[in-house]
Design a protein around this motif. Structure first.
Motif, PDB file in Angstrom:
ATOM      1  N   HIS A 122      -0.803  -6.395  13.712  1.00  0.00           N
ATOM      2  CA  HIS A 122      -0.980  -6.406  12.259  1.00  0.00           C
ATOM      3  C   HIS A 122      -0.879  -4.975  11.744  1.00  0.00           C
ATOM      4  O   HIS A 122      -1.518  -4.076  12.292  1.00  0.00           O
ATOM      5  N   LEU A 123      -0.111  -4.774  10.664  1.00  0.00           N
ATOM      6  CA  LEU A 123      -0.003  -3.458  10.032  1.00  0.00           C
ATOM      7  C   LEU A 123      -0.335  -3.599   8.551  1.00  0.00           C
ATOM      8  O   LEU A 123       0.334  -4.336   7.822  1.00  0.00           O
ATOM      9  N   GLU A 124      -1.376  -2.913   8.101  1.00  0.00           N
ATOM     10  CA  GLU A 124      -1.737  -2.902   6.692  1.00  0.00           C
ATOM     11  C   GLU A 124      -1.266  -1.594   6.069  1.00  0.00           C
ATOM     12  O   GLU A 124      -1.630  -0.514   6.540  1.00  0.00           O
ATOM     13  N   LEU A 125      -0.457  -1.693   4.999  1.00  0.00           N
ATOM     14  CA  LEU A 125      -0.041  -0.527   4.236  1.00  0.00           C
ATOM     15  C   LEU A 125      -0.972  -0.424   3.040  1.00  0.00           C
ATOM     16  O   LEU A 125      -0.693  -0.926   1.953  1.00  0.00           O
ATOM     17  N   SER A 126      -2.102   0.215   3.252  1.00  0.00           N
ATOM     18  CA  SER A 126      -3.147   0.308   2.239  1.00  0.00           C
ATOM     19  C   SER A 126      -2.920   1.549   1.392  1.00  0.00           C
ATOM     20  O   SER A 126      -3.685   2.514   1.434  1.00  0.00           O
ATOM     21  N   VAL A 127      -1.819   1.531   0.630  1.00  0.00           N
ATOM     22  CA  VAL A 127      -1.427   2.675  -0.187  1.00  0.00           C
ATOM     23  C   VAL A 127      -1.044   2.204  -1.582  1.00  0.00           C
ATOM     24  O   VAL A 127      -0.704   1.033  -1.786  1.00  0.00           O
ATOM     25  N   GLU A 128      -1.078   3.136  -2.543  1.00  0.00           N
ATOM     26  CA  GLU A 128      -0.770   2.784  -3.934  1.00  0.00           C
ATOM     27  C   GLU A 128       0.681   2.353  -4.092  1.00  0.00           C
ATOM     28  O   GLU A 128       0.984   1.363  -4.743  1.00  0.00           O
ATOM     29  N   GLU A 129       1.610   3.118  -3.531  1.00  0.00           N
ATOM     30  CA  GLU A 129       3.033   2.792  -3.608  1.00  0.00           C
ATOM     31  C   GLU A 129       3.490   2.357  -2.218  1.00  0.00           C
ATOM     32  O   GLU A 129       4.082   3.135  -1.464  1.00  0.00           O
ATOM     33  N   ALA A 130       3.236   1.102  -1.890  1.00  0.00           N
ATOM     34  CA  ALA A 130       3.458   0.625  -0.520  1.00  0.00           C
ATOM     35  C   ALA A 130       4.901   0.208  -0.253  1.00  0.00           C
ATOM     36  O   ALA A 130       5.396   0.332   0.869  1.00  0.00           O
ATOM     37  N   ASP A 131       5.602  -0.294  -1.265  1.00  0.00           N
ATOM     38  CA  ASP A 131       6.937  -0.859  -1.036  1.00  0.00           C
ATOM     39  C   ASP A 131       7.909   0.110  -0.352  1.00  0.00           C
ATOM     40  O   ASP A 131       8.655  -0.309   0.544  1.00  0.00           O
ATOM     41  N   PRO A 132       7.948   1.394  -0.742  1.00  0.00           N
ATOM     42  CA  PRO A 132       8.893   2.301  -0.066  1.00  0.00           C
ATOM     43  C   PRO A 132       8.637   2.449   1.432  1.00  0.00           C
ATOM     44  O   PRO A 132       9.547   2.818   2.180  1.00  0.00           O
ATOM     45  N   LEU A 133       7.408   2.185   1.862  1.00  0.00           N
ATOM     46  CA  LEU A 133       7.095   2.338   3.286  1.00  0.00           C
ATOM     47  C   LEU A 133       7.582   1.164   4.123  1.00  0.00           C
ATOM     48  O   LEU A 133       7.802   1.301   5.324  1.00  0.00           O
ATOM     49  N   VAL A 134       7.735  -0.008   3.498  1.00  0.00           N
ATOM     50  CA  VAL A 134       8.096  -1.209   4.256  1.00  0.00           C
ATOM     51  C   VAL A 134       9.399  -0.997   5.018  1.00  0.00           C
ATOM     52  O   VAL A 134       9.524  -1.361   6.195  1.00  0.00           O
ATOM     53  N   ALA A 135      10.385  -0.393   4.359  1.00  0.00           N
ATOM     54  CA  ALA A 135      11.688  -0.186   4.994  1.00  0.00           C
ATOM     55  C   ALA A 135      11.621   0.795   6.159  1.00  0.00           C
ATOM     56  O   ALA A 135      12.522   0.824   7.000  1.00  0.00           O
ATOM     57  N   LYS A 136      10.561   1.581   6.224  1.00  0.00           N
ATOM     58  CA  LYS A 136      10.419   2.560   7.304  1.00  0.00           C
ATOM     59  C   LYS A 136       9.750   1.968   8.546  1.00  0.00           C
ATOM     60  O   LYS A 136       9.682   2.617   9.581  1.00  0.00           O
ATOM     61  N   ILE A 137       9.258   0.746   8.427  1.00  0.00           N
ATOM     62  CA  ILE A 137       8.585   0.083   9.555  1.00  0.00           C
ATOM     63  C   ILE A 137       9.594  -0.763  10.311  1.00  0.00           C
ATOM     64  O   ILE A 137      10.194  -1.697   9.770  1.00  0.00           O
ATOM     65  N   ARG A 138       9.794  -0.445  11.565  1.00  0.00           N
ATOM     66  CA  ARG A 138      10.721  -1.199  12.415  1.00  0.00           C
ATOM     67  C   ARG A 138       9.998  -2.144  13.364  1.00  0.00           C
ATOM     68  O   ARG A 138      10.563  -3.153  13.778  1.00  0.00           O
ATOM     69  N   HIS A 139       8.779  -1.794  13.755  1.00  0.00           N
ATOM     70  CA  HIS A 139       8.088  -2.556  14.793  1.00  0.00           C
ATOM     71  C   HIS A 139       6.680  -2.927  14.343  1.00  0.00           C
ATOM     72  O   HIS A 139       5.770  -2.085  14.336  1.00  0.00           O
ATOM     73  N   ALA A 140       6.495  -4.181  13.986  1.00  0.00           N
ATOM     74  CA  ALA A 140       5.165  -4.707  13.642  1.00  0.00           C
ATOM     75  C   ALA A 140       5.253  -6.222  13.629  1.00  0.00           C
ATOM     76  O   ALA A 140       6.285  -6.788  13.240  1.00  0.00           O
ATOM     77  N   GLY A 141       4.182  -6.869  14.058  1.00  0.00           N
ATOM     78  CA  GLY A 141       4.173  -8.331  14.039  1.00  0.00           C
ATOM     79  C   GLY A 141       4.154  -8.868  12.626  1.00  0.00           C
ATOM     80  O   GLY A 141       4.927  -9.745  12.262  1.00  0.00           O
ATOM     81  N   ALA A 142       3.266  -8.336  11.799  1.00  0.00           N
ATOM     82  CA  ALA A 142       3.171  -8.719  10.391  1.00  0.00           C
ATOM     83  C   ALA A 142       2.826  -7.484   9.585  1.00  0.00           C
ATOM     84  O   ALA A 142       2.008  -6.664  10.003  1.00  0.00           O
TER      85      ALA A 142
END
Length: 428
Positions: free
Chosen positions: A325-345
């Protein structure tokens, strides 16, 4: 920890290290149970169920629950539980209905048609922990994708020690559309599903969590049947920009740590003050938790608060960890999603808490652990389907490609292969 420290890589590797120890006593017991069930079928299952679960059944029919009992369990739930179960099931079903792989085909200029045919498994087996354990969410997450995929028959096995049945689990089976339920468990249940007995038909794939004996049995029967995965301890990795609520983050770390002492909870953040605030929240909130001892041990053994240079480095480290599980607990989270290659959810934003994913968000909560998100995916409809290649060669296609096949076959020393292709080339 601090990513700028000279020994950071060494410390991180040590933190992530986990290798499931093989218990020789467990492996020996499982080996004997599998062999006995394969040899003696129902008789062995009845014997082990009597021995381990205290159920003295004379025949297997006494260990199969009628569908009416599942429906009665559903009807007997408090209204709030029934509603929650049905809403969770509806959301899981809606999400997975968008997943099915479809058959496809294309045609070449000479009339040759190539494609892929997607078909469901005929039968799947679902293992569910029983007794005092209550995992209705596990029933939904494993059963619903199978039914959406078109699996013809789904057989659930659940141990009921001394006859103790969990109504939530039985109700979940009713909601999910499970076809047959047997009150058996342990390695003997896995063996019955894998090999088949006089009463329990052999399945094509076994899914669902279990104890060390169940995990060992699943590993051993893989190849005779498919399995979902051999899961390790639960994990959460939280990336924070320091703008969130430290109490929320602390509780999200607790939510994984309370699973067991080997669960892993890690926080990455560039803001040292926020890390201190989360540490203070942990100290203040931990004594209020019913499972405080388990959480404390988990955090002490395998937890970490890590200061990173920036959010880009946090994403690099997250890809290295490849968390369940990966939580992106940040104000502007969407730009980080594309930088994640390996995570179950990936849980995007402060409101996307992992606990919702465990129960009712819709995506599956059966996820790769122990860094296996680098090469594997969440459980889904595709796990209950298989693909067959479809080749429809035209005469022109066979005669054109026959020459190519002949050359390659001769190169491999397989003359019959070559001649088989050449006969098509020579045909008038």
């Amino acid at each position: 920890m601090n990513s700028a420290s000279a020994d950071f890589d060494t410390r991180l590797n040590r933190l992530l290290a986990f290798e499931a120890a093989t218990d020789e006593a467990v492996e020996h017991a499982v080996s004997e149970i599998l062999a006995a069930v394969r040899r003696d079928g129902d008789l062995a299952v009845l014997g082990y169920t009597r021995r381990f679960d205290g159920l003295d059944a004379a025949e297997m029919s006494q260990l199969e629950l009628p569908k009416s009992e599942l429906q009665a369990a559903l009807a007997g739930l408090p209204a709030a539980q029934c509603s929650a179960l049905e809403e969770a099931a509806a959301r899981v079903r809606a999400y997975h209905e968008r997943q099915p792989l479809t058959s496809w085909e294309y045609e070449e200029a000479d009339g040759t048609r190539l494609g892929q045919q997607v078909t469901p498994l005929d039968r799947a087996g679902l293992y569910v922990p029983g007794g005092k354990a209550s995992y209705p969410s596990s029933v939904l997450m494993n059963a619903i994708p199978a039914k959406v995929a078109g699996v013809r028959e789904l057989i659930m096995v659940v141990p009921t020690p001394r006859g103790e049945k969990n109504p939530l689990v039985l109700a979940a089976a009713a909601v999910a559309g499970v076809d047959r339920v047997f009150t058996i468990g342990g390695a003997q249940a896995v063996a019955a599903l894998a090999y088949g007995t006089e009463t329990i038909p052999q399945v094509d794939k076994i899914v669902g969590p279990g104890n060390a004996y169940v995990a060992a049995a699943k590993r051993r029967v893989f190849g005779t049947v498919g399995i979902d995965m051999v899961a390790g301890p639960s994990e959460v990795l939280i990336i924070s920009d320091g703008c969130g609520n430290p109490d929320w983050v602390a509780m999200d770390l607790f939510a994984q740590a309370e699973h067991d002492e080997m669960a892993q909870s890690i926080l990455l953040c560039p803001d040292a003050a926020f890390l201190d605030a989360v540490a203070a929240s942990i100290d203040r909130l931990l004594p209020t938790m019913p499972r405080a001892a388990t959480i404390r041990t988990s955090l002490d053994k395998r937890g970490a608060l890590i200061q990173v240079r920036d959010l880009d480095e946090a994403c690099e480290i997250a890809n290295r960890i490849a968390p369940e599980h990966l939580e992106l607990s940040v104000e502007e989270a969407d730009p980080l999603v594309a930088k994640i290659r390996h995570a179950g959810a990936i849980f995007v934003g402060h409101w996307s808490v992992e606990a919702l994913g465990d129960y009712c968000a819709g995506p599956n909560h059966v996820l790769p652990t122990s860094r296996s998100a680098r090469f594997s995916s969440p459980l889904g409809v595709y796990d209950f389907q298989k693909r067959s290649s479809v080749i429809r060669m035209s005469k022109a296609g066979a005669q054109r490609l026959g020459k190519t096949a002949s050359i390659l076959a001769h190169g491999e020393g397989l003359q019959a292969h070559a001649r088989s292709a050449e006969l098509r080339v020579e045909a008038k």
